[in-house]
Design an enzyme around this catalytic site. Structure first.
Site, PDB file in Angstrom:
ATOM      1  N   LYS A  90      21.040  -2.140  72.782  1.00 46.58           N
ATOM      2  CA  LYS A  90      19.750  -2.768  72.480  1.00 46.58           C
ATOM      3  C   LYS A  90      18.587  -2.154  73.251  1.00 46.58           C
ATOM      4  O   LYS A  90      17.463  -2.136  72.778  1.00 46.58           O
ATOM      5  CB  LYS A  90      19.834  -4.274  72.733  1.00 46.58           C
ATOM      6  CG  LYS A  90      20.691  -4.979  71.680  1.00 46.58           C
ATOM      7  CD  LYS A  90      20.332  -6.430  71.559  1.00 46.58           C
ATOM      8  CE  LYS A  90      20.982  -7.047  70.329  1.00 46.58           C
ATOM      9  NZ  LYS A  90      22.456  -7.205  70.503  1.00 46.58           N
ATOM     10  N   GLU A 112      12.591 -12.597  70.107  1.00 47.16           N
ATOM     11  CA  GLU A 112      13.560 -13.653  69.826  1.00 47.16           C
ATOM     12  C   GLU A 112      14.882 -13.224  70.437  1.00 47.16           C
ATOM     13  O   GLU A 112      15.110 -12.033  70.639  1.00 47.16           O
ATOM     14  CB  GLU A 112      13.732 -13.817  68.304  1.00 47.16           C
ATOM     15  CG  GLU A 112      14.752 -12.874  67.631  1.00 47.16           C
ATOM     16  CD  GLU A 112      14.383 -11.401  67.650  1.00 47.16           C
ATOM     17  OE1 GLU A 112      13.198 -11.074  67.828  1.00 47.16           O
ATOM     18  OE2 GLU A 112      15.295 -10.564  67.489  1.00 47.16           O
ATOM     19  N   SER A 378      29.470  -0.845  70.904  1.00 47.81           N
ATOM     20  CA  SER A 378      28.050  -1.206  71.034  1.00 47.81           C
ATOM     21  C   SER A 378      27.697  -1.807  72.391  1.00 47.81           C
ATOM     22  O   SER A 378      26.556  -1.707  72.832  1.00 47.81           O
ATOM     23  CB  SER A 378      27.663  -2.180  69.915  1.00 47.81           C
ATOM     24  OG  SER A 378      28.519  -3.304  69.905  1.00 47.81           O
TER      25      SER A 378
END
Ligand code: PLP
Length: 404
Positions: A90, A112, A378
């Site tokens: 991310k 968010e 990930s």
């Protein structure tokens, strides 16, 4: 011209677009006009790549997993996004978006978050840049993800618990959009996945495309060939998957397999398998596959994996799945848990429970021994230890024995 990239109007086939309230129209339009010239400028690229290298720790390794390769009868390489600063992919996106926000003269950042991973990645880059950060998070998630809330606060962010709807990620997105409507001039909304109104899906995909850019030269270095036979990734909103496949979308030699969260099973009421279960609808500014009832009411997603717990999926992936370019598998909770234990015991890598969904896809594909497979891990599993422990019965009967 690519069949799978966004078109000039912000659509991927029938999906995408920018369905925003009147008050945000100018804001979104400004961003549409600004993002490409900025992110393609030399100034931006220089700063972005310098931070990816020295702050995030890129390039992330492409690791040949020998024991898992033997087990599955293929040549398995793991793309180690779990080794990035803050523990997942991310941060690639939040670094890019905060640089864009700065270039656009914005002074306040909102985001968010569901599990809190995107909130932490956003709070991190805001601390780095000395910018004000406010994060919207469903009240249910604030309770469930206590440690991430404390991390965000420690990083200087303000966390707003959202008490509408199911009080989870979907409601946090709605609230962030509402806030943006109230402060369109000074605020930049850092979206966490390949979702939201155009240009966000394209912007996020480009920021994550560093993953496949690296895979290309790393594979060439390791195998003498710059493309794999298979790419595998998990898919929630779709950002790590988008980054993994970005430079291979139009290369038909490469098969793409994506793992979505089946929960208790895609054909039960407890699922987040949006591509299996969703129908076309508009959610958070874009047309996409959405889990909804006959009246268009959004249905709550269910999965053991907080990062995949979203009732929609990015428009790029809706289109690619519909065109048959990607094969999407639904992986149930128990299969993901088992796969997480397996990778841990066979390679010494504890994957995020999201990433474990991608690992579980390995057993559903029949490989040739020479097949080169690249699977993106990930994120790391430190945040999921309690979930693994609570569910370890799923993994118990699977005792892993393999000789070198
Ligand atoms: C958030 C998250 C995901 C899901 O998001 P995508 O946008 O689909 O990539 C997957 N893995 C990890 C580790 C995450 O934190």
């Amino acid at each position: 011209m690519s069949n799978y990239q966004v078109d000039k109007k912000g659509f991927y086939g029938e999906f995408g677009g920018a369905y925003v309230p009147e008050i945000l129209y100018k804001c979104v339009h400004d961003l549409q006009e600004a993002y490409l010239p900025i992110i393609e400028s030399e100034v931006f690229k220089k700063e972005y790549h310098a931070l990816l290298k020295d702050y995030v720790g890129r390039p992330s390794p492409l690791y040949y997993a020998k024991r898992m390769s033997q087990r599955y009868g293929c040549q398995l390489y793991l793309k180690r996004e779990d080794l990035n600063h803050t523990g997942a992919h991310k941060i690639n996106n939040t670094i890019g978006q905060i640089l864009l926000a700065k270039q656009m003269g914005k002074t306040r950042i909102i985001a968010e978050t569901g599990a809190g991973q995107h909130g932490v990645a956003t709070a991190t880059v805001c601390a780095l840049m000395g910018m004000k950060c406010e994060v919207f998070m469903g009240a249910t998630d604030v309770e469930r993800q206590h440690i991430n809330v404390e991390r965000m606060k420690m990083l200087g962010a303000e966390v707003h618990p959202v008490r509408t709807g199911n009080m989870t990620l979907s409601d946090a997105c709605s609230e962030a959009i509402r806030d943006w409507c109230c402060h369109p001039a000074d605020t930049f909304y850092i979206v966490g996945s390949t979702m939201g109104p155009h240009p966000y899906p394209d912007l996020v995909a480009r920021m994550q495309s560093i993953i496949s850019e690296e895979i290309k030269w790393q594979l060439e270095e390791k195998t003498g060939r710059d493309y794999p036979d298979y790419l595998i990734a998990c898919i929630g909103g779709g950002s790590n998957a988008a980054g993994t496949i970005y430079h291979y979308m139009d290369d038909e030699r490469v098969k793409i397999v994506l793992a979505e969260a089946g929960g208790h099973g895609w054909n039960t009421d407890h699922t987040a398998a949006t591509i299996h279960r969703g129908t076309t609808g508009i959610l958070h500014g874009a047309k996409m596959l959405v889990m909804q009832d006959e009246d268009g009411q959004i249905q709550e997603a269910f999965t053991i994996s907080a990062g995949l717990d979203y009732p929609g999926v990015g428009p790029m992936h809706c289109n690619m799945a519909k065109q048959g370019r990607t094969e999407v598998l639904s992986i149930n909770d128990d299969e993901a848990i088992r796969a997480g234990y397996e990778l841990t015991q066979m390679e010494g890598i504890i994957p995020a429970i999201e990433s474990a969904h991608a690992i579980a896809a390995l057993s559903k594909i029949s490989f040739q021994p020479s097949d080169i497979v690249v699977l993106t891990v990930s994120g790391r599993g430190d945040k999921d230890i309690e979930t693994y422990l609570k569910n370890k019965d799923f993994a118990q009967h699977e005792h892993i024995q393999i000789s070198d």
